[in-house]
Design a protein around this motif. Sequence first.
Motif, PDB file in Angstrom:
ATOM      1  N   GLU A  15       2.557  -2.629  12.238  1.00 47.18           N
ATOM      2  CA  GLU A  15       1.508  -2.006  11.235  1.00 47.18           C
ATOM      3  C   GLU A  15       1.786  -1.091  10.609  1.00 47.18           C
ATOM      4  O   GLU A  15       1.895  -0.851   9.232  1.00 47.18           O
ATOM      5  N   CYS A  16       2.675   0.070  11.117  1.00 51.11           N
ATOM      6  CA  CYS A  16       3.092   1.118  10.416  1.00 51.11           C
ATOM      7  C   CYS A  16       4.089   0.816   9.567  1.00 51.11           C
ATOM      8  O   CYS A  16       4.256   1.766   8.682  1.00 51.11           O
ATOM      9  N   CYS A  20       4.088   2.539   5.508  1.00 48.43           N
ATOM     10  CA  CYS A  20       4.831   3.508   5.175  1.00 48.43           C
ATOM     11  C   CYS A  20       5.231   3.216   3.683  1.00 48.43           C
ATOM     12  O   CYS A  20       5.932   2.265   3.420  1.00 48.43           O
ATOM     13  N   PRO A  21       4.905   4.245   2.938  1.00 48.44           N
ATOM     14  CA  PRO A  21       5.041   4.156   1.396  1.00 48.44           C
ATOM     15  C   PRO A  21       6.710   4.275   1.180  1.00 48.44           C
ATOM     16  O   PRO A  21       7.110   4.047   0.132  1.00 48.44           O
ATOM     17  N   GLU A  37      14.110   9.405   6.106  1.00 51.18           N
ATOM     18  CA  GLU A  37      13.458   9.037   4.954  1.00 51.18           C
ATOM     19  C   GLU A  37      11.950   9.575   4.630  1.00 51.18           C
ATOM     20  O   GLU A  37      11.527   9.700   3.805  1.00 51.18           O
ATOM     21  N   CYS A  38      11.460   9.704   5.754  1.00 56.57           N
ATOM     22  CA  CYS A  38       9.919   9.990   6.106  1.00 56.57           C
ATOM     23  C   CYS A  38       9.821  11.204   5.369  1.00 56.57           C
ATOM     24  O   CYS A  38      10.518  12.296   5.291  1.00 56.57           O
ATOM     25  N   THR A  39       8.446  11.384   4.511  1.00 61.88           N
ATOM     26  CA  THR A  39       7.975  12.472   3.697  1.00 61.88           C
ATOM     27  C   THR A  39       6.896  13.081   4.377  1.00 61.88           C
ATOM     28  O   THR A  39       6.260  13.957   3.758  1.00 61.88           O
ATOM     29  N   LEU A  40       6.644  12.568   5.680  1.00 63.92           N
ATOM     30  CA  LEU A  40       5.690  13.159   6.212  1.00 63.92           C
ATOM     31  C   LEU A  40       4.220  13.165   5.637  1.00 63.92           C
ATOM     32  O   LEU A  40       3.240  14.160   5.513  1.00 63.92           O
ATOM     33  N   CYS A  41       3.879  11.877   4.893  1.00 62.67           N
ATOM     34  CA  CYS A  41       2.597  11.792   4.362  1.00 62.67           C
ATOM     35  C   CYS A  41       1.626  11.562   5.185  1.00 62.67           C
ATOM     36  O   CYS A  41       0.375  11.660   5.042  1.00 62.67           O
ATOM     37  N   GLY A  42       1.760  10.838   6.396  1.00 62.16           N
ATOM     38  CA  GLY A  42       0.737  10.726   7.211  1.00 62.16           C
ATOM     39  C   GLY A  42       0.157   9.321   7.432  1.00 62.16           C
ATOM     40  O   GLY A  42      -0.826   9.194   8.197  1.00 62.16           O
ATOM     41  N   MET A  43       0.599   8.451   6.489  1.00 61.36           N
ATOM     42  CA  MET A  43       0.032   7.215   6.458  1.00 61.36           C
ATOM     43  C   MET A  43       0.038   6.394   7.854  1.00 61.36           C
ATOM     44  O   MET A  43      -0.718   5.547   7.984  1.00 61.36           O
TER      45      MET A  43
ATOM     46  N   THR B  22      -6.390  -3.926   6.264  1.00 65.14           N
ATOM     47  CA  THR B  22      -5.633  -3.043   7.352  1.00 65.14           C
ATOM     48  C   THR B  22      -5.667  -1.729   7.135  1.00 65.14           C
ATOM     49  O   THR B  22      -5.277  -0.643   7.924  1.00 65.14           O
ATOM     50  N   ASN B  23      -6.564  -1.133   6.020  1.00 61.23           N
ATOM     51  CA  ASN B  23      -6.832   0.366   5.824  1.00 61.23           C
ATOM     52  C   ASN B  23      -5.326   1.077   5.740  1.00 61.23           C
ATOM     53  O   ASN B  23      -5.096   2.090   5.994  1.00 61.23           O
ATOM     54  N   THR B  24      -4.287   0.340   4.993  1.00 59.63           N
ATOM     55  CA  THR B  24      -2.954   0.989   5.202  1.00 59.63           C
ATOM     56  C   THR B  24      -2.586   0.677   3.675  1.00 59.63           C
ATOM     57  O   THR B  24      -3.088   0.033   2.722  1.00 59.63           O
TER      58      THR B  24
END
Lengths: 399, 264
Positions: A15-16, A20-21, A37-43, B22-24
Amino acid sequence: MKPLVDKELCVACGECIDACPVGAISVGDECAEISDECTLCGMCVDACQYGAISMPDVGTGADEDLSRYKGVWVFVEWRHGTVHRVSYELLTVGRKLAEKKGTDLCAVIQGHKLDGVEKDLFRYGAKTVYVVDHPSLAHFTDEIYGNVLVELVRRYRPEILLAGGTSTGRSFIPRVAAMLQTGLTADCTELDINDEGLLLQTRPAFGGNIMASILCPYRRPQIATVRPKVLRAEPLDMPVDGQVVRPDLPGACFVSRVEVLEEQVLEGPGANIAEADVVVSGGRGLQRKENFAMLEELASLLNGAVGASRGAVEAGLADPSQQVGQTGRTVAPVLYMAVGISGAVQHVVGMQGSKVIVAVNRDPEAPIFDVCHFGVVADLFEFVPAFIRKIRKERGEEV
Amino acid sequence: MHIVVCLKQVPESQNVRIDPKTNTLIRQGVASVLNPFDYFALEAALTIKDERLDTKVTAITMGPPQAKEVLMDALSRGADDAILISHRAFAGADTWATSFTLAAAIRRLEPVDLIVCGKQAIDGDTAQVGPELATILNRPYATYVKSFEFVDDSHLKITRQTDEGVAVWRLPLPALVTVLKDVGEPRPRSYRATLRARRYEIPVWGPEELGVDEDSVGLKGSYTQVVRIFSPERKKDRIMLRGSVEEMVDELYYWLKEQRVPGL
C-alpha cells in the motif's frame, strides 16, 4: 533520515508504494524498504493500515523553558481607521483556544491615531489590549510592524500568536517568526488545542487537495495565520472588563530601511472582490464584455462584487483586477456564483474556500460542477436574468 | 550587479489527489515542474540583466537531485549560473529550515545585491520563505511586487500589491523581493543558452559546502512538524437543480435563502 519500518508489523502489502509521491518505496519478500529518494513527507505513515511505518524522531530540544510563555495573542490589523474583520474572527477562535488552555486572550494593535478602536476588542473577549500608537505605524512596513510585534512578544511571552492571512499578515508575520526563531503555519482553516496542550494547526496544501495538521512543539510562540472569512466572528453578549496597556518601546523599533512613498486604495471593478460576502464571477461563456452588465446587476442586488476567470480576462471581457484564481485573487465569500466558467483547477484554487458555490453552465460535463454545491445546467443568458427577476420579485420590487 | 533567483520544483498540484478508497496520495501521472510563480522571479532578474549589462543572474534551488531540471530550465532562459542545494539531510524541511539553508547558500554567493523569489509555491502556498530568508540575512524586503525600477545603483522603487490597492516603496539594496506575474511575461528558452546549459555542470552543495550542521537543516532543523495528512472533507453532496429555468430559479433562491446568503 527516513521513516522507520517495523519489520514485525509490516506484511509487505505494498500500500505504501502507491502512497509515496516520489517512488522511494519498494517491497521485498518480507517488508517495505525506503530508499534515499525519500523526502520525509509522511504519506506512507498514513497509508499503512498496520501502523508499521513511523516518522523518525526529531530531537529539536527546547533551549528555553516553554512554560514561561502564557496566553493567546491576536494581532489586530488596523487599516485606515478601522479594524479588519479577520481580527474579530481571530479573537473569536482565540477566545476558545484560551478557554481550553485556561489562559487569557490578549490583543495587540499597532497604528497611528487609533482613537479608542481598542474598546471594541473587549467585546470579543480580549482581557488585555496592547496598544502601540506611533506616527511611523501610520503606513505598513514589514520592518517596523515586525520589530514592534517581536519586541512585545519578547517582553510579554505569549504562548500562541494569531494573525490574519491578509497581504499584511502574510508579508510580515514570517519576519516575526524568523526573528523569534519559531514555527509559523500559514492559512490555517482550523485551530485547536491537542491533548498535550499544543496548538493543532490544520491547513490545506497542494491547492486544497490535501489537508495537513501541523504542530510547533519546541518553540514559542506557536504562530498561525488564518485567511479572512474562514472563521466566524462572534462578539460576547457582555464586553469583558479588560485593560489597555501602552508599552514604552525603544526608538530602534521604529526605524525602517524601507521608505513608503505612496499608498493607493484602488477603485475599479475588482477593488473589493477579496472582501465581499458575495462574488458573482463570469467566464468566457459570457462571450461579450457588455454581458458582464447582468452579473453586475446581480452582484449589486446582493451587495457583492463581480469576479472573472482568467479566460474572461484574457479575452478582454473583464478587468485583470477581477481575476479569481491561481494568478489572480483568492476569494472566500459566503456565496460564489461561477457563471459560464468551466472550472479549470487554476480557477478553483482561488475560490474553493467559499461557503456556498453555485455553478451555472450549459455544459453538464464542465468540471466546475465537481466543486459546486448547487449546479445549474442552463443557458446563462436565460438563467441569470430570470434569477435577477426572482430576487426583485421576492423583495416586492417592480420587475 | 549580482542577482540570485530562488526556484522550487513542485508537483503539478492540480493532479495531486488522495484516493478516496485507500486515503493515499495518487502519484500516477504527476509531473514535477518549476513552480509557476518562479518563472516571473526569473523573468524579473533577466529583465534587469537586459538593461544592466554587468548583471549576473544565479539560479538556486533546494531539492532532490532531479530538481536540477528547473535549474537547466533557468539556464536555458538566460541565467548565468546555477547551484543545486541537495543532500539527504535537507529532506523534510519546513519554511524556517528551508530559509536557513538558502541563507547559508546565499552567504556563499555574496556579494548578492538582490534576491528574487516567486510570490509563493503552489504546493505549500505559504509565501513564507521569501520574508524568512530576507530576515535571516538581515535584508529589507518587499512582497507581492508588481513592478520595480532602479532609482539609482543602490535603490529600487517598487510597487507592491496590497489587499486594497498598491503601495510604492523605496527599497535600499541589498534586498529581497517576491514578485507577481505583473513583472513580465516569462521569456522562452533561447537556442544559445540551451546549448550552453547542456554543457553546464551544475554544482551540488550539501551541508559541508554550506558549512551548516546537519541537525540545523531538514526535518531536524524544522520548528514545525506535520503530524497528519488527510483528504479534505468532501463537500456535502452537491445538488443539481432540475426542471425549467423558472423552476431552477425558484429552487436556487430557496436553497440560498436556507444557506443564509446575505442580501437575499
